[in-house]
Design a protein around this motif. Structure first.
Motif, PDB file in Angstrom:
ATOM      1  N   THR A  49       8.310 -30.476 -67.404  1.00 47.59           N
ATOM      2  CA  THR A  49       8.913 -30.046 -66.139  1.00 47.59           C
ATOM      3  C   THR A  49       7.976 -29.093 -65.392  1.00 47.59           C
ATOM      4  OG1 THR A  49      10.106 -28.291 -67.308  1.00 47.59           O
ATOM      5  CG2 THR A  49      11.310 -30.337 -66.876  1.00 47.59           C
ATOM      6  N   PHE A 111      17.065 -22.283 -63.102  1.00 49.15           N
ATOM      7  CA  PHE A 111      16.271 -23.081 -62.164  1.00 49.15           C
ATOM      8  C   PHE A 111      15.774 -22.196 -61.031  1.00 49.15           C
ATOM      9  CE2 PHE A 111      16.106 -25.371 -58.098  1.00 49.15           C
ATOM     10  CZ  PHE A 111      15.003 -26.173 -58.365  1.00 49.15           C
ATOM     11  N   LYS A 112      16.660 -21.342 -60.532  1.00 50.93           N
ATOM     12  CA  LYS A 112      16.260 -20.456 -59.430  1.00 50.93           C
ATOM     13  C   LYS A 112      15.067 -19.589 -59.850  1.00 50.93           C
ATOM     14  CE  LYS A 112      20.878 -20.327 -57.455  1.00 50.93           C
ATOM     15  NZ  LYS A 112      22.099 -19.515 -57.350  1.00 50.93           N
ATOM     16  N   LYS A 114      12.904 -20.146 -62.398  1.00 50.56           N
ATOM     17  CA  LYS A 114      11.711 -20.940 -62.718  1.00 50.56           C
ATOM     18  C   LYS A 114      11.064 -21.523 -61.470  1.00 50.56           C
ATOM     19  CE  LYS A 114      12.780 -22.207 -67.465  1.00 50.56           C
ATOM     20  NZ  LYS A 114      13.026 -23.289 -68.420  1.00 50.56           N
ATOM     21  N   SER A 115      11.890 -21.964 -60.496  1.00 50.88           N
ATOM     22  CA  SER A 115      11.305 -22.566 -59.301  1.00 50.88           C
ATOM     23  C   SER A 115      10.658 -21.491 -58.431  1.00 50.88           C
ATOM     24  CB  SER A 115      12.367 -23.337 -58.507  1.00 50.88           C
ATOM     25  OG  SER A 115      13.417 -22.479 -58.130  1.00 50.88           O
ATOM     26  N   GLN A 116      11.214 -20.278 -58.490  1.00 52.43           N
ATOM     27  CA  GLN A 116      10.597 -19.183 -57.738  1.00 52.43           C
ATOM     28  C   GLN A 116       9.198 -18.903 -58.294  1.00 52.43           C
ATOM     29  OE1 GLN A 116      13.445 -15.927 -57.512  1.00 52.43           O
ATOM     30  NE2 GLN A 116      13.865 -16.728 -55.461  1.00 52.43           N
ATOM     31  N   THR A 123       7.552 -27.232 -57.617  1.00 52.81           N
ATOM     32  CA  THR A 123       8.883 -27.396 -58.209  1.00 52.81           C
ATOM     33  C   THR A 123       9.277 -28.862 -58.165  1.00 52.81           C
ATOM     34  OG1 THR A 123       9.557 -25.166 -57.629  1.00 52.81           O
ATOM     35  CG2 THR A 123      11.312 -26.744 -58.038  1.00 52.81           C
ATOM     36  N   SER A 124       9.402 -29.468 -59.353  1.00 57.88           N
ATOM     37  CA  SER A 124       9.706 -30.904 -59.419  1.00 57.88           C
ATOM     38  C   SER A 124      11.211 -31.123 -59.530  1.00 57.88           C
ATOM     39  CB  SER A 124       9.009 -31.521 -60.628  1.00 57.88           C
ATOM     40  OG  SER A 124       9.601 -31.028 -61.821  1.00 57.88           O
ATOM     41  N   LEU A 127      12.317 -30.364 -63.018  1.00 52.09           N
ATOM     42  CA  LEU A 127      12.695 -28.981 -63.309  1.00 52.09           C
ATOM     43  C   LEU A 127      14.148 -28.730 -62.883  1.00 52.09           C
ATOM     44  CD1 LEU A 127      11.523 -26.272 -64.427  1.00 52.09           C
ATOM     45  CD2 LEU A 127      11.007 -25.659 -62.065  1.00 52.09           C
ATOM     46  N   PHE A 128      14.522 -29.346 -61.769  1.00 48.83           N
ATOM     47  CA  PHE A 128      15.884 -29.205 -61.246  1.00 48.83           C
ATOM     48  C   PHE A 128      16.922 -29.815 -62.196  1.00 48.83           C
ATOM     49  CE2 PHE A 128      19.247 -30.639 -58.167  1.00 48.83           C
ATOM     50  CZ  PHE A 128      19.654 -29.375 -57.752  1.00 48.83           C
TER      51      PHE A 128
END
Ligand code: ADP
Ligand code: NA
Length: 329
Positions: A49, A111-112, A114-116, A123-124, A127-128
């Protein structure tokens, strides 16, 4: 009587596990093998991810599996396997994704975070949807209980919601699993920043890796952050560094914190660090050496992983076949 199933896994992304992974997860896994029909996996599907170098990922997956075995996961009692060797994980994840609300997935706080960290461009969608894959990992094995850290509470709730939703729409299929949140006492903190938990994404100097050379481990422990007051006592707020060292000692030696505080009465931080280093090395060195032996015999490690994958596939395919039949495939 048949034993209840149990599923747990860790990411291979760092190769070496750290002392927190070992004391907070792996030690418990080895203890649970007699009471459960346990499935322990290296979650390589989750690792991608975020971008991975293929060669490194493959090697880190093997290093992680070797540490599970070296720490005492017994291939005759448990199924030790690599997630990508069991196709049903990805196959069930797809079905569950079609039952997951977009907004529901968007509320996952991990997710918030990790995507940050990754940034919008990196951000894939994988990952979501990671928590849905995690739900599939669990539900395939029909466990009643899932041992997890506090940070996984929300993902377990999603898993339970998806299982309940599937059951009410397509008929009773999944056991609804309970999250068993690990005790706070099993938590190990960063040696350099003892207010934060020890983590592969933290300060490398604050991280004791199972696969580290002994001299490196000793150096990291001797450089642990403490405080200016010289008393050896347990107080997570006022003395997080000293408390962490006492906690590590206690988790490995089995001695109570009170007994350790009495033992160190009149001694200094140098004595505490020296003894913690000794206790840690006595525990970790045989595991590291055994893991290196396993890695030096690739055919044997392949055989062990194939054996685990066969056991896991048998259970996972059974669940997936029911799911596919019920959704109309
Ligand atoms: P990391 O924070 O290094 O990325 P993970 O989140 O992948 O570790 O956790 C893998 C397993 O190890 C989980 O079961 C988790 O509860 C446990 N674990 C991770 N860090 C610690 C720690 N510092 N203390 C105790 N257990 C930990
Ligand atoms: Na983490």
């Amino acid at each position: 009587m048949t034993k209840p199933n149990l599923l747990s896994g860790m990411q291979p992304s760092a190769g070496s596990l750290h002392l927190g992974n070992y004391l907070g997860a792996l030690v418990n896994w080895t203890k649970m093998q007699d009471d459960y029909n346990a499935f322990y996996c290296v979650v390589d599907l989750h690792a991608i991810t975020v971008p991975q170098d293929p060669k490194e990922l493959r090697q880190n997956t093997r290093i992680t599996a070797a540490q599970y075995l070296a720490a005492g996961i017994d291939e005759n009692k448990s199924a030790l396997f690599v997630q990508s060797h069991v196709p049903a994980h990805a196959q069930l994840a797809w079905v569950l994704m079609t039952l997951t609300g977009f907004g529901e997935a968007g509320r996952m706080t991990q997710f918030k975070d990790k995507s940050q960290k990754a940034g919008a461009d990196s951000t894939s969608v994988g990952l979501f949807t990671y928590p849905v894959l995690q739900a599939a990992d669990i539900l395939l094995y029909q466990p009643k209980a899932v041992p997890v850290g506090e940070d996984q509470r929300q993902h377990i709730e999603l898993t339970r919601d998806l299982a309940t939703r599937f059951n009410s729409r397509f008929g009773e299929t999944f056991v609804i699993p309970e999250g068993v949140i690990l005790k706070e006492t099993a938590k190990i903190y960063d040696l350099q920043n003892p207010e934060a938990k020890m983590s592969k994404s933290g300060d490398p100097k604050g991280l004791v890796n199972i696969m580290d050379e002994s001299a490196v481990i000793v150096k990291k422990i001797k450089s642990a952050v403490t405080d200016t007051d010289a008393a050896i006592r347990f107080d997570r707020e006022a003395k997080p560094g000293v408390s962490n060292l006492l906690g590590i000692h206690s988790a490995i030696s089995g001695q109570s914190i009170d007994a350790l505080v009495a033992h160190f009465d009149g001694k200094g931080y140098g004595d505490l660090k020296g003894e913690v280093a000794e206790v840690v090395l006595a525990e970790i060195e045989p595991i590291r050496d055994r893991a290196n032996e396993l890695l030096a015999d690739p055919a044997e490690l392949d055989r062990l992983l194939a054996k685990g994958a066969a056991k896991a596939n048998e259970q996972a395919e059974k669940t997936l076949a029911t799911v596919y039949e019920r959704v109309g495939f």
